[in-house]
Motif scaffolding. Structure first.
Motif, short mmCIF file in Angstrom:
data_model
loop_
_atom_site.label_atom_id
_atom_site.label_comp_id
_atom_site.label_asym_id
_atom_site.label_seq_id
_atom_site.Cartn_x
_atom_site.Cartn_y
_atom_site.Cartn_z
N ASN A 301 0.86 -1.18 0.00
CA ASN A 301 0.00 0.00 0.00
C ASN A 301 0.90 1.23 0.00
N ASN A 302 1.01 1.86 -1.15
CA ASN A 302 1.83 3.08 -1.27
C ASN A 302 1.05 4.07 -2.13
N GLU A 303 0.15 4.77 -1.47
CA GLU A 303 -0.74 5.69 -2.17
C GLU A 303 -0.58 7.08 -1.60
N SER A 304 -0.53 8.09 -2.48
CA SER A 304 -0.42 9.48 -2.07
C SER A 304 -1.17 10.35 -3.07
N ALA A 305 -1.97 11.29 -2.55
CA ALA A 305 -2.75 12.21 -3.36
C ALA A 305 -3.67 11.46 -4.34
N GLY A 306 -4.18 10.29 -3.87
CA GLY A 306 -5.10 9.52 -4.70
C GLY A 306 -4.43 8.71 -5.79
N LYS A 307 -3.10 8.66 -5.80
CA LYS A 307 -2.38 7.91 -6.82
C LYS A 307 -1.61 6.77 -6.17
N LYS A 308 -1.73 5.59 -6.73
CA LYS A 308 -0.97 4.44 -6.26
C LYS A 308 0.41 4.44 -6.90
N LYS A 309 1.44 4.61 -6.09
CA LYS A 309 2.79 4.72 -6.62
C LYS A 309 3.37 3.36 -7.01
N THR A 310 3.03 2.34 -6.26
CA THR A 310 3.54 1.01 -6.58
C THR A 310 2.61 -0.05 -6.00
N THR A 311 2.54 -1.17 -6.66
CA THR A 311 1.78 -2.32 -6.14
C THR A 311 2.66 -3.56 -6.09
#
Length: 418
Positions: A301-311
């Motif tokens: 879970n790496n989400e910031s400003a509504g954007k998932k940076k990595t899965t």
């Protein structure tokens, strides 16, 4: 009005562990919320660790928290777990402020965090499982060493321009081993090849003779002898180690029998290796999702400003995850369990081979959690029932949207036309 932090452990201890000594801080909080600290330093010798245990008992401290520093925490944990509830945590969760860091302040900071239950606990299995885990990981290291020696042997043959890997699928199989032994003994390839080939060997005598057209130097021949000698000693060591592992695994015979029903787990040693990593008691993991996350087979879970940076999956499960991947690869190639192979093929078309294998690994680990929790054998019918199409082909919009969401689609509301 400022919110008061709840004190979960009125009397607790934070320990900063080092190689030769440790610093312990007992934090005692009274009814008014005032905390007093008692700090002492002990060596890591067994006698001083017993004095630490006595000191905690005198101060009525039953809850201890320490960070996992290399292997130095293990002797401390082994002694304190007999009298206290020991919480082991990763150093990143109790990291002190830079520039204000001493051993005493570290121990005090750990105690301050722990008294408010702000520390994440690591999973530490019981003592018998820990002993089994240590031996199983050693067995895996021996396997890696054997693989390294095989690669060195292949490098020697490549240096001498022997192309055995071009005519044999396994240069350590029966035919290739006989030819290699004869080659090392004679020092050249001037010998009869036909008697050394197994009847199931696909390569012809002429093809093998062409592959043996090389120059074996004295240094490479001696190196090959040393490599083969080391491989034989590693093989003998693994046999002795396996007998010890089976002996220690006798109390978990029932759990091993259940794990052997899981697809891809065909040998007791594989079942023991899984059991040594996750333990026999599944109550330590609230759900199967917690176990999968701990094993590192779930997306981050790496989400910031509504954007998932990595899965991407995490680095957790360094010993368990490779084993699950091997089991999944074997299961996906076999036709014995179509419920898993069909799922793999479906995911592979959409997400690729690697993500599909990790998904099957997670499905197997989820099954293992339910098997050990409910004490039931693996039942493939549960997957087949879930994959069956609905009896009625007529769906409401809500049911259609639910099916699409289960397949990973995101529903976007349509905007009214201007």
């Amino acid at each position: 009005m400022a919110r008061v932090v709840e004190i979960v452990y009125p009397i607790c201890c934070g320990i900063d562990v080092h190689k030769n000594f440790l610093v312990a801080c007992i934090a005692t909080t009274d009814e008014r919320g005032h905390t007093t600290h008692l700090i002492r330093r002990f060596s890591t010798n067994t006698g001083d660790l017993r004095r630490l245990a006595d000191w905690l008992t005198v101060n009525n401290c039953k809850d201890v928290c320490m960070e996992s520093t290399g292997k130095y925490w293990i002797p401390v944990f082994n002694i304190l777990e007999q009298i206290c509830n020991v919480t082991l945590t990763h150093p990143k969760y109790v990291k002190a402020i830079k520039g204000k860091k001493t051993d005493k302040k570290d121990a005090k900071w750990i105690a301050e965090l722990f008294k408010c239950d702000l520390v994440r606990s690591s999973f530490i299995p019981p003592y018998d499982i820990r002993q089994l885990r240590d031996l199983c990981r050693y067995h895996m290291r021996l396997t890696h060493m054997t693989t390294s020696e095989k690669n060195r042997s292949q490098n020697c043959l490549t240096t001498c321009n022997f192309k055995l890997d071009a005519v044999f699928s396994d240069i350590f199989g029966k035919s290739a081993t006989r030819i290699l032994e004869t080659l090392i003994a004679q020092g050249n390839s001037d010998f009869e090849i036909a008697p050394l080939l197994d009847r199931r060997c696909k390569a012809t005598v002429d093809e093998v003779a062409a592959a043996l057209d090389g120059e074996l130097s004295f240094a490479q021949a001696e190196k090959l002898k040393l490599i083969r000698s080391h491989m034989e000693s590693l093989s003998e060591l693994k046999v002795r180690l396996e007998s010890l592992i089976y002996e220690l695994a006798i109390p978990f015979k029932a759990e091993i029998g259940l794990l052997l029903t899981v697809p891809g787990i065909s040998t007791p040693l594989t079942a023991i290796r899984i059991l040594a990593e996750i333990g026999a008691d599944m109550s330590v993991f609230e759900t199967s999702k917690h176990l999968c996350s701990w094993a590192g087979v779930t997306p981050q879970n790496n989400e910031s400003a509504g954007k998932k940076k990595t899965t991407r999956i995490s680095r957790a499960g360094a010993y368990l995850k490779p084993l699950l991947v091997q089991i999944s690869l074997a299961t996906c190639k076999s036709n014995k369990h179509p419920e898993l192979k069909e799922k793999y093929e479906t995911l592979k078309k959409r997400r690729g081979h690697k993500k599909a294998v990790i998904a099957i690994s997670r499905r197997l680990l989820t099954a293992i959690w339910h098997i050990l929790s409910k004490r039931e054998a693996y039942n493939a019918e549960l997957y087949r029932k879930a994959d069956k199409p609905p009896a009625s082909r007529i769906l409401t919009p809500e049911q259609a949207f639910a099916i699409l969401r289960s397949k990973g689609y995101q529903i976007k509301s349509s905007e009214p036309a201007a």
